[in-house]
Each structure stands twice: as C-alpha cells, then as structure tokens.
Design an enzyme around this catalytic site. Structure first.
Site, short mmCIF file in Angstrom:
data_model
loop_
_atom_site.label_atom_id
_atom_site.label_comp_id
_atom_site.label_asym_id
_atom_site.label_seq_id
_atom_site.Cartn_x
_atom_site.Cartn_y
_atom_site.Cartn_z
N ASP A 1 -10.13 -4.68 -73.86
CA ASP A 1 -10.60 -3.68 -74.82
C ASP A 1 -11.85 -4.16 -75.55
O ASP A 1 -12.55 -3.37 -76.19
CB ASP A 1 -9.50 -3.38 -75.86
CG ASP A 1 -8.78 -2.07 -75.56
OD1 ASP A 1 -9.37 -1.22 -74.87
OD2 ASP A 1 -7.64 -1.91 -76.01
N GLN B 1 -2.18 -0.99 -77.62
CA GLN B 1 -2.40 0.43 -77.89
C GLN B 1 -2.32 0.69 -79.39
O GLN B 1 -1.31 0.39 -80.03
CB GLN B 1 -1.36 1.28 -77.15
CG GLN B 1 -1.57 2.77 -77.27
CD GLN B 1 -2.83 3.23 -76.53
OE1 GLN B 1 -3.09 2.78 -75.42
NE2 GLN B 1 -3.59 4.13 -77.14
N LYS C 1 -3.95 5.62 -68.33
CA LYS C 1 -4.37 4.27 -67.95
C LYS C 1 -3.53 3.73 -66.79
O LYS C 1 -4.07 3.14 -65.85
CB LYS C 1 -4.25 3.33 -69.16
CG LYS C 1 -5.23 3.67 -70.29
CD LYS C 1 -4.90 2.96 -71.59
CE LYS C 1 -5.82 3.42 -72.72
NZ LYS C 1 -5.45 2.85 -74.02
#
Length: 940
Positions: free
Chosen positions: A124, A99, A55
């Site tokens: 997200d 995460q 990422k």
C-alpha cells in the site's frame, strides 16, 4: 472539442495482462514460487468487504496467492500488531494490506498499526519508511501508494510528458494528495498542492497543465476553472441524490464532469477511471515485491562478508584463537547465504537451527559439488581431518570467493572431558565459538539421551509388568477404561494391524487376540538396547539393574553406551524428513520375542513419544568458521558401531544453498576404510547424493608410524612427547616411504567407488620439505588426482588455497560413482566384500554368535540392509597394532547386531567398548569457568 476519456478499466486490464506474464516468468525461475498477498481486515464493514473481494478477485486472475485474514471487531491493538508481525515473518507472503478503517470496538492507533507492516511488504506504500523514500525521490527503492501510482499510469497513457509541466494537486491526504505531489515532483513537474486553506483555488487550478483532484467534495472543480487542454485526473468518489436511479443516488467525482470535459484535453471518468487502477497498482506492487524477493533470494547468489584473520606466531591455543575472532551475528550469516528469517530459530547470537521447510522452497534448485574429507589410518591423536575440513572451506570461501558450506558432526562431551578434547578443528581453522560447539550446542545430544533412555525404561517396565500380571489384567491396564469405555490409541491400532487383527473395538478381541496383543514376550537375553550417557564412564560398561525391593527380584545384567553410540543418533544422521524419522524410530528393534519375532519401539508403544522428543533435534545447527564461512553442525554418530557421518539433511540443505558452482565439504570419521566406506555404502545409498571428490588427509607422523617408526605411546615414553605435541622420531625418509603403503591402500579404497582423490598432506612444523615432497610425489604415483601440502592450522584458509584449487579441478574431472556391493547379496557375502576389498583380508570367519545372527536376521527380513563394520580404526585389520597394510589375515566376526531403524547391520570385529573410560588425567583437570567474565577456560 470534448476531452479524450482515459479509461481506467482498459488500462488496468492491460496492467493485469502484463502482471500475468510476469508471474508466469517467475514460475519458470522457480516452479514452486507464487507471489503471496495478505489482506488484513478488522471487523466486518460492508464497504471493506466489497473492496477486499475486488482485490482477491484481481489477485486470483493474475496468479497471486491471496489470503483474507479477518479479525473480529473485538480484536485489540496488540492482537492486530501480533497478526501483522506473523505475516511479516512469513517468507511466502510478499504483500500485506491493512484494510482501513479498522472496525474494532477497541481504540486502535491506525498510524502505529500501519507502520508495523514490514516496509518490503508494504504494497500500500503507507509506512513512514516508504513515504520517506518517496519524498526523497528514491522511487526505485520504495512502494508508491496505489492511487497516486495509478494516476501516474493514467497520465502516461495520454502521451503527455510530465517533465516541465505545471501540475496542481488538490488535497494533501497521506494516501493520495501528499504522495501524488512527491511523485509528480520527482517526475520533473513543477507542483503546487492546494487544500482547504488555499486562497483563490480557481486561479491555481487554471494554471495547471496536469490536475489531480482528491479533495472529497462532490463536483467541486468546475469547467471554467480548468485550463484548456489540461490533463484532469479525478480521484474522488462521492454519492449525490438522483431520483432517476433505483438507489436514489449516483456516484460522482470531485470534478464536475460534464463542464470540465469541454475544457480538458484528457479526463478520467467516475466510476471507471482511477478506481480500477488502484487495485491494479496494488497487484503491481505485490508482483514487484515478489520479484524483489526472488531476485534477492536466488539460491547460490550470496552476498557474504568474510572475517580477516590476524595470524600470530607462535600459534596460540585453540581457545585463545577462537576468542580473538568476533563471530558475525548468526542471523546475518543466515541472510548472507540465502536463508530466510522464518527458516531460522535463533539460539543466542552465534548459533541457530534451520527449519526443514527450506527443503521444499529449494526443491527445484540444482545441487552444488559434494566433497568428503577422510584420512589414512590414523594415530590415536588423529591426523587433522576436522582441521582440514574447516581449512578447506575457509580457502574455498574467504580466499577463492566460492560459495561453500562445511557439514560436520556434533562432538560428544565424552572425549571433550576425557583425553582427546574438542572437535571444532584447531589453530586458525576452527568452528566458533568453540566452547559452544564442544559443549551443549542446542541440546540435540541431550534429546537423544532422553529418547534413548525412554526406550530403555519402556523395555524393562514391560518386562516387569508382563512378569507380574495375567493376560487380562495386563490388557485392561494397556487399554484402560475412560468415561466408561476402552479405546485403542493410534499406536496400538498399528500393532493390531501388524498382528493381522483388523479390529478397533477393544471389547471384540478374543482371549487369544488379547494375549497376542498384550504380551510382547521379550527374551531378556536378546535385548540389544542399552541405556546411554554422554560421559566417559567405564564403570557403566556392565551393570545390574532392578535391585530395589520394589522390582520384586526382576534383575538383569545391562550396560550403558555413550550417547553418540545410540541408534537414535544414527537415525537422526540418516533421516530425510520428519515423517521418515518417525518411521525409522518406529522400526528400531530392541529385542527378540521367545518365538523369534523382532520387537520394535512401535510394539512398545513409544515411537510417537520418541519423535516428539526429537522434533527439534532434527533441525540442522548453523554456526561459522573463524573466517566467517557457514557450517552446519548436525548429528554425531560413532564411527565404529555406527556410520560416523554428519546428517543427510544438513548436506542436502547445504547443497541447495551453495548453488551449482558452490561446494559442500563434509567429514567422514576415522580412516577411509571406516568412515569413507560407510559414507559411500550407507549414507550416499540412503541420501541419493553422489560425491564429486574425496580429500584424503595424511601426515608425516602417521606415515612414519605405518612405516615402522615408534607408535604414539612409544614416542611418549622414549621422547617425552605428550599428546598434541610433535612426535620427535623421524627425520629419515625410509619410514615415510614404507608408510606410504597405507596411503596407497586408502587411495585405492576411495577409487573403488569411482571418485577422484586429492591427498591433503597436513603439515606440522617439524616436517621437512623432503618428507612433504616425497608424500605428494608418491600419492600421485599411486593414483591420486593430485596431492598438496597444507598449512591451514597455522595460516587458516590461506594455507589451504592450493588444496581448494586441487579440489575444484578434481570436481570437474570425470567420475563414475558406484557402490561396493549390492544390498541384495547375502549378509556374509557383503561382509566378505568389505573385508577383502577395503581391509585386504584373505577371508572372513563367522563365529557362532555371528552365524546365528546371520540366520536370524535373514529370517526376520533384515538381510538386505547395508553393512556397517564395527572394528578398530587404528589398523586396516582387526588388530590395532598391525600398521601399514597388513596381509594374510582372516577377519573374525564375533557377533552381528541390527540397527533396523537406522537401516544397517553392524558386525562386531573383536571387542568393541561402546562407552569410553577416563584416563588417569582427564581433560577436565584444565577446564574451569571464570566467574568474572563467564568465559570457559581450558578447552582444546
């Protein structure tokens, strides 16, 4: 015929290239802007580290400023939540990824953590708010989870239309299956979600035109299940044994690739299919978030609501009007005018401080139009400049729908409890809440009082210690032993450098160097620094200090000034940054040594502490008017011995916020010969700002006084008028006509600087139509761009619309701004230019003390500072009773003082008390607190 392979690597590369261009386009809008992403990780899992590195690499390639925020395995849920909330408040961050999994030794509620992420930063797409919007079909107002979004992008690449197709999603996880169902549904597919409890899964799959699989079981979907020609998207990542591989295993999806490939029309491989698209869609969501932020925070693009006034006749008292209007929550107003949440420090619900970081954010934005409100030579009651300032911004904003900020001074509590009352404007043109505006506000004046008196204490303490100790003892106490060693502080090293001593080891100084370093050797008679208090107290004008036996007979005469007369207030008003304020505070000269050297606060070692005391005061205060337009209230220097204008910082921030078509209206203290002249020659010189329009406030009563009518005190005696009530002399036009000579001179003074002038005639109910018409006519004849009557006191912004329209037209007129004098001229020449051109004096006379100071300041290197004349505001001359336009006089300069830190010299014209006294009946007689409602009564 085998299926066509949909390569996620190729599609994701195309997405990244498009995003690069989007980021470049954003930078053309704002060169300082860059999308920001934070990846928050708890613990140190290898698989998480791998995903995060992917990422971060993709973000760097696109131009996103990505940060890896790693918390240890020992992080608690509260610590994780705190970190997320800090990122939520950071306006430079547009995307936040938590995460998963959270690898902590403590129990952490993943759902709770996920939902603390601000929905507008949830790239997200996992918060309940974004999931809810997706399920309702609000696709344009939410973030779509990255894997389903990537799947949709891959389906689009096939050219197969989703609308009307039968789609099957295998899996119902919150991350893939459930949002994939919603996404297909709102793209008009007929969707079936299958899961572990689905009966005859193969039959359901066999009916699918589009099949998305995310069940987490290796190669579960077989070729004979799949409809011929279907689009198959495989989201699975599984490991199965493979002895041919060095690792002993290989990655496969949830679909049996080789058999399904023979049936499907399109298929994604594993790896290289959905995986790269997930990261690409994460980047896409981050860029989308940054775009939304940039769009909603365009400088000058306001979405503001105004407060409707309910006017009453007769007009109630100021405090009654102030309380009748419910102010908007200050954080809402801040959002309306383009301030970000992390740029705001709330002080309750109606006032806030603004962080200076905003200057960097808006640096590339064009400024709005800059307007200064001044006045003719006033009566002791004032002519309504503050009221006109507020009425004008209410007209420009609430009625003309232009972006506008007022920038005004913070009032001293001395006049509030003395004779004049508050300074929030008046009638239906006020800053509210007026009691908060007129009293402590956010404590800036108290900070100045503390800082100023710390300097005063340092001066007298140093005098005492130098008088009672040997050089060696003084040095040893200034540089004390600590841990067996002596060490200079940074501020002491600065002093050594100024003395030309390039040493940093205290043990290496010679005796002569020790004496030079340790002894300031101030001449007590040269001390110009006064203690201050924000109260009118005439008995502090001259005092004797040091009378306690502990001071061993070291007494001296001293005096107090009112806090707003402190040089620190002037520094605050003229500073451009925290660094600049530190430098200005360090340069303040408090005395002269017996050898003729200036002694500064840096020499005293106190300048760093002053900066600490002033670190919050430097931030402008945000408030609002009765009609909901924004106001910066910041700094309040005296308008005679200082320059009488609000802060440069507030003006600069406001000019960026309003945008190029907006207006910033600020006020200069007293008449145009005092506050306006200093606004141009001092404030604009240091700020670099160039004004577009001067608004000159005039009243019938003041012009009649200048035309030979009774003074305010005469009128009080003969007509029974009290301050604040109409003056009842004056129904003849002759005094008005004669008095307009003062208006003519002040218009001329403004035009010396090349700026258009609009005369605002502040109307009172006792004024006649003929009087008001005469003033407007004569104003235009003597060079005003326009002249209009105003009734904003009684009508709010509606009563100043004509003034607002005139100001708008004048702002578009040609102007040729210039300063009155070159600062490099000799001190006496600069004073003479002001006296002759602005006051109309024949010449100046430097009395002996003033002549000595000219020579001293020139020798000390201060001769190139601007001039800040300290004279009466009640006349163009030095004699307060000389009205109209006095002529044939020589201006006597009694003395000259230096405000080196602020950056000007101030000549004293006549006697100038720097702390007012209380009258026989001060305002405080009427001020009280209602213990039931906690409301302040009696302020005006």
């Amino acid at each position: 015929m085998s299926a066509q392979i949909i390569s996620g690597k190729e599609v994701s590369a195309q997405v990244r290239e498009r995003l690069k261009k989007d980021v470049a386009q954003m930078k053309t809008q704002d060169p300082n802007f860059r999308p920001g992403l934070v990846v928050l990780q708890v613990g140190d899992r290898d698989d998480s580290n791998l995903y995060i590195s992917m990422k971060l690499k993709a973000a760097a390639e696109i131009g996103i400023n990505a940060t890896h925020l790693r918390l240890p395995k020992t992080a608690t849920e509260d610590e994780v939540l705190h970190s997320i909330m800090e990122v939520n408040e950071n306006s430079a961050i547009h995307g936040l990824i938590v995460q998963l999994p959270l690898d902590s030794i403590h129990k952490i509620d993943t759902e709770k953590v996920t939902n603390v992420v601000a929905p507008e930063k949830d790239v997200d797409g996992l918060t309940c708010i974004n999931a809810g919007k997706l399920s309702r079909g609000d696709l344009g107002d939410c973030f779509i989870p990255c894997t389903p979004n990537g799947c949709m992008e891959l389906i689009r690449q096939t050219g197969v239309s989703v609308a009307g197709k039968r789609a099957v999603v295998i899996g119902r996880s919150k991350i893939v299956g459930a949002p994939m169902h919603d996404l297909l549904l709102w793209n008009h597919a007929t969707v079936t979600t299958c899961h572990s409890k689905t009966a005859d899964l193969a039959a359901e799959v066999g009916r699918a035109d589009i099949l998305v699989v995310g069940i987490g079981k290796a190669e579960m979907v077989k070729g004979d299940w799949v409809k011929k020609g279907a689009v198959v998207i495989d989201c699975g990542i599984n490991h199965i044994p493979d002895e041919t591989r060095p690792s002993g295993k290989r990655v496969v999806g949830d679909v049996h690739y080789s058999s399904v490939k023979e049936q499907a029309g399109f298929i994604t491989p594993v790896p290289g299919g959905v995986g790269p698209m997930t990261v690409a869609m994460l980047m896409q969501n981050t860029v989308l978030s940054a775009k939304r932020f940039l769009e909603s925070h365009q400088p000058g693009k306001w979405s503001i609501t105004y407060t409707k006034l309910i006017l009453q006749k007769p007009v109630p008292s100021d405090i009654v009007i102030s309380r009748s209007c419910v102010p908007k929550p200050i954080d809402r107003l801040a959002m309306e005018v383009g301030l970000l949440s992390d740029e705001l420090e709330l002080y309750g619900k109606t006032k806030a401080k603004v962080q200076l970081d905003i200057i960097s954010r808006l640096r590339a934005q064009p400024d709005g139009k800059y307007v200064v409100v001044t006045g003719i030579t006033p009566t002791p009651l004032g002519e309504g400049k503050s009221t006109t300032t507020i009425g004008l911004v209410q007209a420009l904003g609430a009625h003309m729908k232009l972006n506008v900020f007022a920038c005004v001074r913070q009032p001293s509590q001395g006049p509030t409890f003395g004779i004049k009352g508050g300074a929030a404007g008046g009638g239906y043109s006020q800053v509210i809440p007026m009691e908060e505006f007129n009293l402590h506000l956010t404590g800036d004046i108290h900070a100045i009082t503390a800082a100023n008196n710390l300097v005063a204490a340092a001066i007298d303490a140093r005098l005492f210690h130098e008088a009672t100790q040997t050089d060696k003892a003084l040095y040893n106490r200034l540089v004390p032993l600590s841990g067996g060693q002596r060490t200079f502080s940074p501020i002491q090293i600065n002093r050594l450098k100024r003395l030309g001593i390039e040493k940093t080891d205290p043990t290496t100084l010679t005796e002569e160097e020790i004496t030079r370093f340790a002894r300031l050797d101030m001449d007590p008679d040269s001390i110009t620094w006064h203690r201050v208090l924000d109260t009118n107290d005439r008995f502090l004008r001259k005092i004797t200090i040091g009378q306690s036996p502990t001071e061993k007979g070291h007494t001296r005469e001293a005096q107090f000034s009112i806090t707003v007369a402190s040089e620190i207030m002037a520094v605050l008003a003229l500073t451009s940054s925290l660094k600049d304020m530190r430098q200005r505070l360090a340069k303040m000269v408090v005395a002269t040594s017996r050898s003729g050297q200036p002694i500064t606060t840096e020499d005293l070692g106190v300048s760093g502490a002053l900066t600490v005391l002033m670190r919050d005061a430097i931030k402008p205060n945000l408030m609002q008017t009765l009609e909901g337009t924004p106001v910066f209230v910041h700094a309040g220097p005296f308008a005679n011995i200082a320059h009488g204008n609000s802060s440069v910082l507030a003006d600069k921030i406001a000019l960026k916020l309003v945008g190029p078509e907006g207006f910033v209206v600020t006020e200069a203290g007293f008449g145009a010969d005092i506050g306006m002249e200093k606004f141009f020659n001092i404030k604009c010189r240091y700020s670099g700002l160039r004004p577009h329009v001067v608004v000159l406030v005039a009243t019938v009563r003041a012009l009649k006084m200048h035309g030979g009518g009774p003074t305010v005190s005469d009128c009080t005696v003969y007509w029974g008028c009290a301050p604040g009530l109409p003056l009842l002399f004056l129904f003849l036009l002759e005094p008005v006509c004669k008095g307009c000579s003062n208006m003519r001179k002040q218009v001329e003074n403004a035009r010396h600087f090349g700026v258009p002038v609009v005369v605002a005639v502040n109307a009172f109910k006792t004024d006649t139509e003929s009087e008001l018409d005469l003033i407007c006519t004569l104003a235009k004849e003597v060079g005003a761009f326009d002249a209009v009557r105003c009734s904003h006191w009684a009508e709010g912004g509606a009563g100043a619309v004509a003034l607002g329209q005139a100001v708008q037209r004048a702002s578009e007129a040609p102007s040729d701004f210039k300063f009155l004098y070159d600062v490099e001229l000799p001190i006496a020449d600069k004073i003479r230019i002001i006296a002759q051109k602005i006051y109309g004096a024949d010449d100046i006379e430097l009395l002996p003390d003033a002549q000595h100071k000219v020579e001293l300041y020139t020798k000390q290197g201060f001769g190139n500072l601007p001039i800040c004349m300290a004279k009466t505001h009640l006349s163009l001359s030095h004699e307060a009773d000389k009205k109209g336009v006095p002529t044939g006089f020589v201006l006597p300069i009694r003395d000259i003082r230096a405000s080196v830190g602020a950056g000007f010299l101030y000549p004293l014209v006549g006697t100038m008390p720097t702390i007012p006294g209380l009258p026989t009946r001060p305002c405080f007689y009427d001020i009280d607190l209602d213990p039931e409602t906690e409301q302040v009564n009696g302020l005006f």
